[in-house]
Scaffold this motif. Sequence first.
Motif, PDB file in Angstrom:
ATOM      1  N   GLU A 172     -37.815 -34.838  75.762  1.00 48.94           N
ATOM      2  CA  GLU A 172     -38.929 -34.140  76.742  1.00 48.94           C
ATOM      3  C   GLU A 172     -39.701 -35.321  77.566  1.00 48.94           C
ATOM      4  N   THR A 173     -39.469 -36.580  77.223  1.00 48.24           N
ATOM      5  CA  THR A 173     -40.339 -37.480  77.855  1.00 48.24           C
ATOM      6  C   THR A 173     -39.556 -38.981  77.914  1.00 48.24           C
ATOM      7  N   LEU A 174     -39.937 -39.778  78.707  1.00 50.81           N
ATOM      8  CA  LEU A 174     -39.097 -41.047  78.906  1.00 50.81           C
ATOM      9  C   LEU A 174     -39.281 -41.858  77.795  1.00 50.81           C
ATOM     10  N   SER A 175     -40.338 -41.633  76.899  1.00 53.39           N
ATOM     11  CA  SER A 175     -40.569 -42.427  75.675  1.00 53.39           C
ATOM     12  C   SER A 175     -39.426 -41.744  74.764  1.00 53.39           C
ATOM     13  N   ASP A 176     -39.208 -40.525  74.655  1.00 57.67           N
ATOM     14  CA  ASP A 176     -38.090 -39.909  73.681  1.00 57.67           C
ATOM     15  C   ASP A 176     -36.888 -40.586  73.981  1.00 57.67           C
ATOM     16  N   LEU A 177     -36.408 -40.701  75.554  1.00 64.24           N
ATOM     17  CA  LEU A 177     -35.038 -41.208  75.704  1.00 64.24           C
ATOM     18  C   LEU A 177     -34.995 -42.547  75.566  1.00 64.24           C
ATOM     19  N   ALA A 178     -36.254 -43.355  75.594  1.00 60.44           N
ATOM     20  CA  ALA A 178     -36.259 -44.777  75.268  1.00 60.44           C
ATOM     21  C   ALA A 178     -35.904 -44.953  73.796  1.00 60.44           C
ATOM     22  N   ASP A 179     -36.594 -44.016  72.977  1.00 55.03           N
ATOM     23  CA  ASP A 179     -36.289 -44.093  71.197  1.00 55.03           C
ATOM     24  C   ASP A 179     -34.912 -43.648  71.169  1.00 55.03           C
ATOM     25  N   LEU A 180     -34.336 -42.968  71.846  1.00 54.14           N
ATOM     26  CA  LEU A 180     -32.838 -42.385  71.598  1.00 54.14           C
ATOM     27  C   LEU A 180     -32.023 -43.679  71.762  1.00 54.14           C
ATOM     28  N   ALA A 181     -32.228 -44.314  72.903  1.00 53.28           N
ATOM     29  CA  ALA A 181     -31.537 -45.548  73.444  1.00 53.28           C
ATOM     30  C   ALA A 181     -31.721 -46.772  72.174  1.00 53.28           C
ATOM     31  N   ARG A 182     -32.996 -46.822  71.760  1.00 52.83           N
ATOM     32  CA  ARG A 182     -33.328 -47.763  70.723  1.00 52.83           C
ATOM     33  C   ARG A 182     -32.496 -47.612  69.388  1.00 52.83           C
ATOM     34  N   GLU A 183     -32.453 -46.443  69.335  1.00 52.24           N
ATOM     35  CA  GLU A 183     -31.589 -45.987  67.885  1.00 52.24           C
ATOM     36  C   GLU A 183     -30.225 -46.517  68.037  1.00 52.24           C
ATOM     37  N   ALA A 184     -29.718 -46.715  69.332  1.00 55.43           N
ATOM     38  CA  ALA A 184     -28.161 -47.088  69.423  1.00 55.43           C
ATOM     39  C   ALA A 184     -27.739 -48.303  68.890  1.00 55.43           C
ATOM     40  N   THR A 185     -28.839 -49.419  68.970  1.00 55.58           N
ATOM     41  CA  THR A 185     -28.533 -50.774  68.814  1.00 55.58           C
ATOM     42  C   THR A 185     -29.845 -51.275  68.152  1.00 55.58           C
ATOM     43  N   ASN A 186     -29.625 -52.720  67.717  1.00 56.45           N
ATOM     44  CA  ASN A 186     -30.806 -53.397  67.299  1.00 56.45           C
ATOM     45  C   ASN A 186     -31.298 -54.327  68.432  1.00 56.45           C
ATOM     46  N   ASP A 187     -32.226 -54.159  68.973  1.00 54.57           N
ATOM     47  CA  ASP A 187     -33.003 -54.879  69.997  1.00 54.57           C
ATOM     48  C   ASP A 187     -31.895 -55.523  70.950  1.00 54.57           C
ATOM     49  N   GLU A 188     -30.951 -54.871  71.418  1.00 48.35           N
ATOM     50  CA  GLU A 188     -30.112 -55.184  72.531  1.00 48.35           C
ATOM     51  C   GLU A 188     -30.133 -54.306  73.702  1.00 48.35           C
ATOM     52  N   THR A 189     -29.613 -54.536  74.727  1.00 49.44           N
ATOM     53  CA  THR A 189     -29.720 -53.882  75.972  1.00 49.44           C
ATOM     54  C   THR A 189     -28.996 -52.577  75.822  1.00 49.44           C
ATOM     55  N   VAL A 190     -29.354 -51.393  76.433  1.00 44.06           N
ATOM     56  CA  VAL A 190     -29.121 -50.269  76.342  1.00 44.06           C
ATOM     57  C   VAL A 190     -29.205 -49.536  77.470  1.00 44.06           C
ATOM     58  N   VAL A 191     -28.052 -48.985  78.389  1.00 50.81           N
ATOM     59  CA  VAL A 191     -28.335 -48.469  79.418  1.00 50.81           C
ATOM     60  C   VAL A 191     -27.909 -47.130  79.404  1.00 50.81           C
ATOM     61  N   VAL A 192     -29.012 -46.054  79.695  1.00 53.05           N
ATOM     62  CA  VAL A 192     -28.592 -44.654  79.499  1.00 53.05           C
ATOM     63  C   VAL A 192     -28.171 -44.261  80.957  1.00 53.05           C
ATOM     64  N   PHE A 193     -27.084 -43.503  81.046  1.00 52.75           N
ATOM     65  CA  PHE A 193     -26.679 -42.623  82.145  1.00 52.75           C
ATOM     66  C   PHE A 193     -26.889 -41.523  82.213  1.00 52.75           C
ATOM     67  N   ILE A 194     -27.258 -41.060  83.102  1.00 53.92           N
ATOM     68  CA  ILE A 194     -27.446 -39.376  83.384  1.00 53.92           C
ATOM     69  C   ILE A 194     -27.148 -39.217  84.688  1.00 53.92           C
ATOM     70  N   GLU A 195     -26.002 -37.987  84.662  1.00 50.97           N
ATOM     71  CA  GLU A 195     -25.709 -37.676  85.978  1.00 50.97           C
ATOM     72  C   GLU A 195     -25.491 -36.019  85.915  1.00 50.97           C
ATOM     73  N   GLN A 196     -25.954 -35.486  87.093  1.00 58.76           N
ATOM     74  CA  GLN A 196     -25.774 -34.067  87.265  1.00 58.76           C
ATOM     75  C   GLN A 196     -24.821 -33.733  88.417  1.00 58.76           C
ATOM     76  N   GLU A 197     -23.857 -33.176  88.045  1.00 60.90           N
ATOM     77  CA  GLU A 197     -22.732 -32.800  88.833  1.00 60.90           C
ATOM     78  C   GLU A 197     -22.389 -33.480  90.368  1.00 60.90           C
ATOM     79  N   GLY A 198     -22.732 -34.826  90.521  1.00 63.27           N
ATOM     80  CA  GLY A 198     -22.543 -35.592  91.628  1.00 63.27           C
ATOM     81  C   GLY A 198     -23.706 -35.287  92.548  1.00 63.27           C
ATOM     82  N   ALA A 199     -24.802 -34.636  92.102  1.00 67.44           N
ATOM     83  CA  ALA A 199     -25.839 -34.212  92.779  1.00 67.44           C
ATOM     84  C   ALA A 199     -26.640 -35.689  92.896  1.00 67.44           C
TER      85      ALA A 199
END
Length: 172
Positions: free
Chosen positions: A25-52
Amino acid sequence: MYFAALLARTQDGWEASDTELDDVETLSDLADLAREATNDETVVVFIEQEGAWFGLVRVDGEDDPRVYVSNAAAAARSSYGEILTKEVLGGEDDDPAGDLDALDLDGTEEGEPQPTNDNDDTEGAVPAGPVGDSRLLEDLGVPERELLALDTDALSEIAEALGAGEVLEAVR
């Protein structure tokens, strides 16, 4: 329809995983989700909506997330894009009107010009174009100029430049 994936840089290279954004619901939620993917490493979240539009959120350990959106006006019309554009353009939490001490008695911020009419559609308008940190991937091999030039199939091109094209396509 959205496509969302996390690319996490590990000692062995990039690892990709598709991700559900239902609880975000927030950028903080998204950042927390990314941080769960790795331990203090770089994570890039990609979001795309049908080429728009596409959005990138880079999270480096506990640092604040960095955000880039390819087309703010298009993104602002979608729920996940609104999260990103609100962060970049300043959202309700950053609204100076929320601080009553900063307001004059007429409700305008000190030194702020008063609107000339009630039908001013330009206030709060979202730009039709890229917004955010267009340099967020430069140290990973995607210069600002290239990022700003991307339009269709941008996520694949970015992943290729990062050396993670195959791992992203595996989750797509």
